[in-house]
Design an enzyme around this catalytic site. Structure first.
Site, PDB file in Angstrom:
ATOM      1  N   LEU A 128      -7.202  65.104  58.470  1.00 53.69           N
ATOM      2  CA  LEU A 128      -7.608  65.936  59.601  1.00 53.69           C
ATOM      3  C   LEU A 128      -8.305  65.079  60.647  1.00 53.69           C
ATOM      4  O   LEU A 128      -9.279  64.389  60.366  1.00 53.69           O
ATOM      5  CB  LEU A 128      -8.544  67.050  59.136  1.00 53.69           C
ATOM      6  CG  LEU A 128      -8.862  68.153  60.161  1.00 53.69           C
ATOM      7  CD1 LEU A 128      -9.203  69.459  59.445  1.00 53.69           C
ATOM      8  CD2 LEU A 128     -10.017  67.770  61.084  1.00 53.69           C
ATOM      9  N   HIS A 232     -19.326  60.192  55.411  1.00 54.88           N
ATOM     10  CA  HIS A 232     -19.572  59.600  56.728  1.00 54.88           C
ATOM     11  C   HIS A 232     -20.289  60.632  57.599  1.00 54.88           C
ATOM     12  O   HIS A 232     -20.018  61.837  57.473  1.00 54.88           O
ATOM     13  CB  HIS A 232     -18.231  59.215  57.350  1.00 54.88           C
ATOM     14  CG  HIS A 232     -18.333  58.410  58.604  1.00 54.88           C
ATOM     15  ND1 HIS A 232     -18.581  58.979  59.834  1.00 54.88           N
ATOM     16  CD2 HIS A 232     -18.213  57.077  58.821  1.00 54.88           C
ATOM     17  CE1 HIS A 232     -18.611  58.040  60.752  1.00 54.88           C
ATOM     18  NE2 HIS A 232     -18.393  56.872  60.176  1.00 54.88           N
TER      19      HIS A 232
END
Length: 339
Positions: A128, A232
């Site tokens: 994505l 992240h």
């Protein structure tokens, strides 16, 4: 809203490549490599045009977010039907070993990383990416949740368990503290090179060179230990979105960057469990609730935000939604509440 999700075609190669260059590394499913992206589109086209697949077919579907008014491509996502059928699907599983010394009267518990293929055969949602200029207005949610409506409309092609790998922590130089503290010592290559090689050549080199015995986490560098299972910073919202769908982190992490792997039972994913299939009875203005609405299967799949109102015998759509999805009375749609 004029944005919709549709099947990717080879005409989207240029757009995918431009988006891949914006990912900043560590994004294995969207490498900035034209040949690798073209191979993905070849594989996706085959999946979209195969009406009946085998029970364990290793298929990939690439979806595109486009502005229906302008034709601009602004995002992408991917769905894998059964990972690990063509190449082993490796993860690290975090476990604990307990040892006791009677003489010292001490009990010691140590965490271990064990290389495993436990998740082989699962379906996967991944790849994505939303263009930085569009990260507002719910488009990330549209991309993410459209995958679940696609799965619901093509349920027999997918496994009973589903996973999502979140990118781990990457430093300012594009390196991975986890890779540097563990795998990099066995491969003689930096994270960027290993990530690129994996994206273009597959996982066999992992089986060839990765240590097969468990790794004591306490023996890793502090930098490597501190990022295990941590997404992240740009992936924290994605992690919350996965948790809202019913995914959980069950102690599996990515072998490259240490990012968390989230898993769920496919039929218990909220957007799949709560989705409703109904015929379109009318296209008319009204006060319907906001929803994700999708029509079609395989290559004809399209999905967007719209308003849906329950009426006797089915649902009514507002004209803008019907036009966005190219549906008319008599067509079937699948919908789930936007909230």
């Amino acid at each position: 809203m004029s944005f919709r999700i549709r099947a990717a075609t080879h005409d989207d190669l240029r757009h995918l490549y431009e988006m891949a260059k914006l990912t900043g590394g560590g994004f294995t499913n969207l490498p900035p490599d034209r040949a690798a992206l073209r191979a993905k589109l070849d594989r996706s086209e085959k999946a979209f045009t195969t009406q009946t697949a085998g029970a364990k077919a290793d298929e990939l579907f690439v979806l595109i977010l486009e502005n229906a008014a302008t034709g601009e491509v602004r995002g992408t996502c991917q769905i894998f039907t059964h990972v690990g059928q063509s190449h082993p699907f490796y993860s690290y599983r975090i476990g604990t070993i307990t040892q006791h010394s009677t003489q010292l009267n001490r009990t010691f518990r140590a965490e271990l990383l064990t290389l495993t293929t436990d998740l082989e055969g699962c379906s996967e949602v991944g790849g994505l990416f939303l263009h930085p200029g569009e990260r507002a207005g719910g488009l990330g949610m549209l991309l993410a949740r459209s995958r679940y409506l696609f799965i619901a409309r093509n349920r027999t092609r997918f496994a009973d368990r589903i996973l999502a790998e979140l990118r781990g922590v990457i430093d300012e130089a594009g390196g991975s503290p986890f890779w540097d503290g563990l795998a990099g010592r066995f491969f003689g290559m930096n994270f960027q090179d290993a990530d690129q090689f994996n994206a273009t050549h597959g996982h066999q080199f992992i089986a060839d060179l990765f240590p097969k015995h468990p790794i004591y986490i306490a023996m890793l560098s502090e930098g490597a230990r501190s990022v295990i299972g941590i997404p992240h910073p740009s992936g924290r919202a994605a992690m919350r979105m996965l948790e809202s769908e019913g995914f959980a982190h069950e102690q599996y992490i990515d072998i490259f960057d240490g990012g968390p792997t989230m898993t769920a039972r496919t039929d218990q994913v909220r957007s799949i469990r709560d989705a409703v299939v109904a015929p379109v009875v009318a296209v008319e203005s009204g006060d319907g609730g906001e929803a994700l609405v999708a029509a079609g299967t395989l290559a004809d799949f399209r999905c967007g935000y719209g308003r849906v109102r329950a009426v006797p015998g089915g649902v009514a759509l507002d004209p803008a939604t019907a036009a966005l999805l190219n549906v008319a009375p008599g067509d079937a749609v699948i919908h789930v509440g936007r909230a």
